[in-house]
Design a protein around this motif. Structure first.
Motif, PDB file in Angstrom:
ATOM      1  N   ARG A  56      79.583  11.873   9.222  1.00  0.00           N
ATOM      2  CA  ARG A  56      79.966  12.083  10.883  1.00  0.00           C
ATOM      3  C   ARG A  56      79.078  12.905  11.265  1.00  0.00           C
ATOM      4  O   ARG A  56      78.451  12.533  12.627  1.00  0.00           O
ATOM      5  N   ALA A  57      78.345  13.837  10.871  1.00  0.00           N
ATOM      6  CA  ALA A  57      77.014  14.378  11.293  1.00  0.00           C
ATOM      7  C   ALA A  57      75.950  13.250  11.621  1.00  0.00           C
ATOM      8  O   ALA A  57      75.047  13.493  12.799  1.00  0.00           O
ATOM      9  N   GLY A  62      72.787  10.095  15.337  1.00  0.00           N
ATOM     10  CA  GLY A  62      72.291   8.790  15.798  1.00  0.00           C
ATOM     11  C   GLY A  62      72.775   8.467  17.298  1.00  0.00           C
ATOM     12  O   GLY A  62      72.101   7.693  17.907  1.00  0.00           O
ATOM     13  N   HIS A  63      73.829   8.716  17.695  1.00  0.00           N
ATOM     14  CA  HIS A  63      74.406   8.594  19.167  1.00  0.00           C
ATOM     15  C   HIS A  63      73.767   9.232  20.054  1.00  0.00           C
ATOM     16  O   HIS A  63      73.402   8.689  20.979  1.00  0.00           O
ATOM     17  N   ILE A  64      73.338  10.548  19.780  1.00  0.00           N
ATOM     18  CA  ILE A  64      72.387  11.326  20.722  1.00  0.00           C
ATOM     19  C   ILE A  64      71.297  10.725  20.761  1.00  0.00           C
ATOM     20  O   ILE A  64      70.644  10.371  21.795  1.00  0.00           O
ATOM     21  N   GLN A  65      70.723  10.394  19.755  1.00  0.00           N
ATOM     22  CA  GLN A  65      69.073   9.613  19.543  1.00  0.00           C
ATOM     23  C   GLN A  65      69.048   8.227  20.499  1.00  0.00           C
ATOM     24  O   GLN A  65      68.424   8.122  21.266  1.00  0.00           O
ATOM     25  N   TRP A  92      66.035  18.303  29.524  1.00  0.00           N
ATOM     26  CA  TRP A  92      67.264  17.773  29.099  1.00  0.00           C
ATOM     27  C   TRP A  92      67.678  17.907  27.536  1.00  0.00           C
ATOM     28  O   TRP A  92      66.996  18.075  26.774  1.00  0.00           O
ATOM     29  N   GLY A  93      69.131  17.734  27.446  1.00  0.00           N
ATOM     30  CA  GLY A  93      69.759  17.899  26.082  1.00  0.00           C
ATOM     31  C   GLY A  93      71.222  17.213  26.022  1.00  0.00           C
ATOM     32  O   GLY A  93      71.879  16.681  27.300  1.00  0.00           O
ATOM     33  N   ALA A  94      71.536  17.196  25.115  1.00  0.00           N
ATOM     34  CA  ALA A  94      73.042  16.384  25.090  1.00  0.00           C
ATOM     35  C   ALA A  94      73.714  17.124  23.926  1.00  0.00           C
ATOM     36  O   ALA A  94      73.297  17.452  22.854  1.00  0.00           O
ATOM     37  N   ASP A  95      75.015  17.152  24.015  1.00  0.00           N
ATOM     38  CA  ASP A  95      76.262  17.489  23.169  1.00  0.00           C
ATOM     39  C   ASP A  95      76.819  16.216  22.851  1.00  0.00           C
ATOM     40  O   ASP A  95      77.120  15.629  23.631  1.00  0.00           O
ATOM     41  N   ASP A  98      79.956  18.424  17.709  1.00  0.00           N
ATOM     42  CA  ASP A  98      79.742  20.069  17.590  1.00  0.00           C
ATOM     43  C   ASP A  98      78.053  19.908  17.320  1.00  0.00           C
ATOM     44  O   ASP A  98      77.605  21.051  16.922  1.00  0.00           O
ATOM     45  N   GLN A  99      77.496  18.914  17.555  1.00  0.00           N
ATOM     46  CA  GLN A  99      75.925  18.907  17.704  1.00  0.00           C
ATOM     47  C   GLN A  99      75.297  19.122  18.911  1.00  0.00           C
ATOM     48  O   GLN A  99      76.054  18.459  20.042  1.00  0.00           O
ATOM     49  N   ARG A 100      74.163  19.592  19.242  1.00  0.00           N
ATOM     50  CA  ARG A 100      73.594  19.723  20.377  1.00  0.00           C
ATOM     51  C   ARG A 100      72.118  19.512  20.068  1.00  0.00           C
ATOM     52  O   ARG A 100      71.562  20.010  19.126  1.00  0.00           O
TER      53      ARG A 100
END
Length: 173
Positions: A56-57, A62-65, A92-95, A98-100
Motif C-alpha cells: 500500500r505504501a 508511486g501514485h504521488i510520483q 507544491w506537494g500532494a497527500d 496517509d502519505q505526504r
C-alpha cells in the motif's frame, strides 16, 4: 490585508486556476513571508486497496510520483503566474492516503536553513511579541520546545488573527 485573508485569496486563486480533477477536496495553502505552499489530496489508487501495508505504501508513493511527473510543466507555469501576481515563491506537494510528499520547498537562511513550518514558528513568536527577532525566537524555541508547542502556537495564531482584524478595523493613520 490580514495573513488569513491573504491565505484565503491565494487558496481561492489556486482553486480557480488549477485544472479540474487534479485534487479532491479543498487545497491546503500555507503562506509565510517568503513562500506559498500548495498541497492537494490525490484520490487513492485502486492498487492500494486490500494489500499489505508495505505494498500500500509503495502504491501511494508511486501514485504521488506519477502525479508529480505528469503535472510538472503545468505546475511550473502556474507557479510562475502566482509568483508574478502575489510576489511569493510557490512550493507544491500532494497527500495520498496517509502519505505526504513536498515536491519543491524553499529553504530560506535565517540563522540556519529552515523550511516553511519552522519559519512560521519563529515569525509567529516575533509577531506576537514573545521574541524581538527570528534569532531570539529560535533561542526561545530551543529552550522551551515541549509536548504542547503545536497546540499553543495554533492558539497564538488564532489570537493574532483577532489582533489583525482589530487593527484593520481601527482608525487609519
Amino acid at each position: 490585508m490580514t495573513t488569513s485573508e491573504a491565505a484565503e485569496q491565494l487558496r481561492g486563486w489556486f482553486s480557480g486556476r488549477l485544472p479540474e480533477g487534479w485534487f479532491e477536496g479543498a487545497l491546503e495553502v500555507v503562506l509565510d513571508r517568503e513562500e506559498v505552499s500548495v498541497v492537494g489530496r490525490l484520490p487513492e489508487p485502486a492498487a492500494a486497496a486490500e494489500v499489505s501495508p508495505t505494498e500500500r505504501a509503495a502504491a501511494l508513493a508511486g501514485h504521488i510520483q506519477r502525479f508529480r511527473e505528469d503535472t510538472r510543466d503545468q505546475r511550473i507555469a502556474i507557479a510562475r503566474e502566482a509568483e508574478h501576481r502575489f510576489g511569493h515563491k510557490v512550493s507544491w506537494g500532494a497527500d495520498c492516503g496517509d502519505q505526504r510528499e513536498m515536491f519543491t520547498t524553499l529553504s530560506v537562511p535565517v540563522m540556519t536553513r529552515l523550511r516553511q513550518p519552522e519559519r512560521r514558528v519563529l515569525d509567529t513568536l516575533v509577531e506576537a511579541g514573545v521574541a524581538r527577532s527570528r534569532s531570539d525566537a529560535l533561542a526561545w524555541c530551543v529552550r522551551l520546545v515541549g509536548k504542547n508547542t503545536d497546540e499553543w502556537l495554533a492558539e497564538l495564531r488564532s489570537a493574532l488573527e483577532h489582533v489583525e482584524r482589530a487593527r484593520a478595523a481601527g482608525p487609519q493613520a
